[in-house]
Design an enzyme around this catalytic site. Structure first.
Site, mmCIF file in Angstrom:
data_model
loop_
_atom_site.group_PDB
_atom_site.id
_atom_site.type_symbol
_atom_site.label_atom_id
_atom_site.label_comp_id
_atom_site.label_asym_id
_atom_site.label_seq_id
_atom_site.Cartn_x
_atom_site.Cartn_y
_atom_site.Cartn_z
ATOM 1 N N SER A 50 -72.066 -0.465 -22.373
ATOM 2 C CA SER A 50 -72.904 -0.304 -23.569
ATOM 3 C C SER A 50 -73.589 -1.632 -23.893
ATOM 4 O O SER A 50 -73.303 -2.672 -23.279
ATOM 5 C CB SER A 50 -72.023 0.094 -24.756
ATOM 6 O OG SER A 50 -71.159 -0.993 -25.073
ATOM 7 N N ASP A 82 -75.285 2.307 -20.355
ATOM 8 C CA ASP A 82 -75.171 3.257 -21.468
ATOM 9 C C ASP A 82 -76.199 2.907 -22.548
ATOM 10 O O ASP A 82 -76.240 1.767 -23.019
ATOM 11 C CB ASP A 82 -73.729 3.146 -22.023
ATOM 12 C CG ASP A 82 -73.371 4.246 -22.999
ATOM 13 O OD1 ASP A 82 -73.965 5.340 -22.908
ATOM 14 O OD2 ASP A 82 -72.475 4.019 -23.830
HETATM 15 O O1 G3H Z 1 -72.514 4.594 -27.331
HETATM 16 C C1 G3H Z 1 -72.090 3.538 -27.707
HETATM 17 C C2 G3H Z 1 -70.686 3.066 -27.507
HETATM 18 O O2 G3H Z 1 -69.749 4.052 -27.798
HETATM 19 C C3 G3H Z 1 -70.388 1.873 -28.342
HETATM 20 O O3 G3H Z 1 -71.375 0.935 -28.230
HETATM 21 O O4 G3H Z 1 -70.099 -1.013 -27.381
HETATM 22 O O5 G3H Z 1 -72.433 -1.234 -28.270
HETATM 23 O O6 G3H Z 1 -70.485 -0.787 -29.816
HETATM 24 P P1 G3H Z 1 -71.078 -0.641 -28.469
HETATM 25 P P1 13P Z 2 -67.584 8.005 -28.542
HETATM 26 O O1 13P Z 2 -67.302 6.570 -28.822
HETATM 27 O O2 13P Z 2 -67.786 8.814 -29.766
HETATM 28 O O3 13P Z 2 -66.600 8.594 -27.592
HETATM 29 O O4 13P Z 2 -69.022 8.054 -27.778
HETATM 30 C C1 13P Z 2 -69.176 7.414 -26.553
HETATM 31 C C2 13P Z 2 -70.579 7.497 -26.067
HETATM 32 O O5 13P Z 2 -71.287 8.448 -26.297
HETATM 33 C C3 13P Z 2 -71.083 6.388 -25.273
HETATM 34 O O6 13P Z 2 -72.416 6.552 -24.927
HETATM 35 ZN ZN ZN Z 3 -73.590 7.535 -26.365
#
Ligand code: G3H
Ligand code: 13P
Ligand code: ZN
Length: 284
Positions: A50, A82
């Site tokens: 992510s 992601d």
């Molecule tokens: O879809 C996003 C992830 O669940 C969390 O994103 O690692 O940027 O907080 P992050």
């Molecule tokens: P959750 O953190 O709700 O499982 O979502 C993960 C996600 O969609 C990452 O793209």
């Molecule tokens: Zn997501």
């Protein structure tokens, strides 16, 4: 094994009518936990980075960790971006060694989303990197919006058909009632909408925000064509929950390995459960 594109894993999932788990890789212990769970369950797996993970660990560290995991796991592993935020970020990730990318233009006007997704495909497809796009707005559980407002952000089936026709993208993330993070109540997915999308769009569907969605709804979504299920929050809960327990039991502990080791084991357990739920166990 070398990293494989997500599209390859999802094509196999389509034939076998199951889904592949896409787990967020945030640090070394979590990468190892995903690898170990996939190895024990003999399952293909997607590790995804992510925006937060890239900022925290750095692109080159994530790539190296996941590459190493892919070599050691003995099962097919994909490394996926992601919610990619720009064409430039996609290029950086491909250059770093990612086998798959998501470009998330869901906040943009439709034609702009189409144009950038096309541009991403132009550079990714010739080198065998697969591309996921998003249509509709998934958002977070913390976004303080009413159900009817949320429904207005759901993916429109006709628009999904048009988007896929115009872009030729490999897989599509849709909004049908899930949200990122911890749910306050129980989510209720819009299965009629999913079925309508599926009837018009023949590529694999991706479900984001899948942590906290009851098992029977996940199974139903898979039976209606979801082939990639994203999980992050449930791993965080298991990992940090076990860290808290360890710290409470041994407040004087100063060896991080004594805290992070059990946390890693807790993550393996929850990931194994998800892999079995998605039906990908034994498919590697
Ligand atoms: O879809 C996003 C992830 O669940 C969390 O994103 O690692 O940027 O907080 P992050
Ligand atoms: P959750 O953190 O709700 O499982 O979502 C993960 C996600 O969609 C990452 O793209
Ligand atoms: Zn997501």
């Amino acid at each position: 094994m070398a990293l494989v594109p997500v599209a390859q894993l999802l094509a196999e999932a389509e034939n076998g009518e199951y889904a592949v788990g896409a787990f967020n890789a945030n640090n070394m212990e979590i990468v190892q936990a995903i690898m170990e769970a996939a190895r024990l369950e003999k399952s293909p797996v997607i590790m995804q980075a992510s925006q937060g993970a890239i900022k925290y660990a750095g692109l080159s560290f994530i790539t190296a960790l996941v590459r190493m995991a892919a070599e050691e796991s003995g099962v097919p592993v994909a490394l996926h971006l992601d919610h990619g935020t720009s064409f430039e970020q996609v290029v950086r990730c491909i250059r770093s060694g990612f086998s798959s990318v998501m470009y998330d233009g869901s906040q943009l006007p439709l034609e702009e989303n189409i144009n950038i997704t096309r541009k991403v495909l132009e550079i990714a497809r010739p080198i065998g990197v697969s591309v996921e796009a998003e249509l509709g707005k998934i958002g977070g559980t913390e976004d303080d919006i009413h159900v009817t407002e949320r429904e207005a952000m759901y993916t429109d089936p006709e628009e999904a058909r048009y988007f896929v026709e115009q872009t030729g993208v490999d897989s599509l993330a849709i909004a049908i009632g899930t949200a990122h993070g911890q749910y306050k109540g129980e989510p209720r997915l819009d299965f009629d909408r999913l079925a309508r999308i599926r009837a018009l769009v023949r590529i694999p569907i991706v479900l984001h925000g899948s942590s906290g969605v009851p098992d029977e709804q996940i199974r139903r979504a898979i039976s209606l064509g979801v082939r990639k299920v994203n999980i992050d929050t449930n791993i965080r809960e298991a990992f940090v929950g076990r860290m808290r327990e360890e710290l409470a039991q041994s407040p004087g502990e100063i060896d991080p390995r004594k805290i992070l080791g059990p946390a890693r084991e807790a993550a393996v357990e929850i990931i194994r459960e998800k892999i079995r739920l998605f039906g990908s166990a034994g498919r590697a």
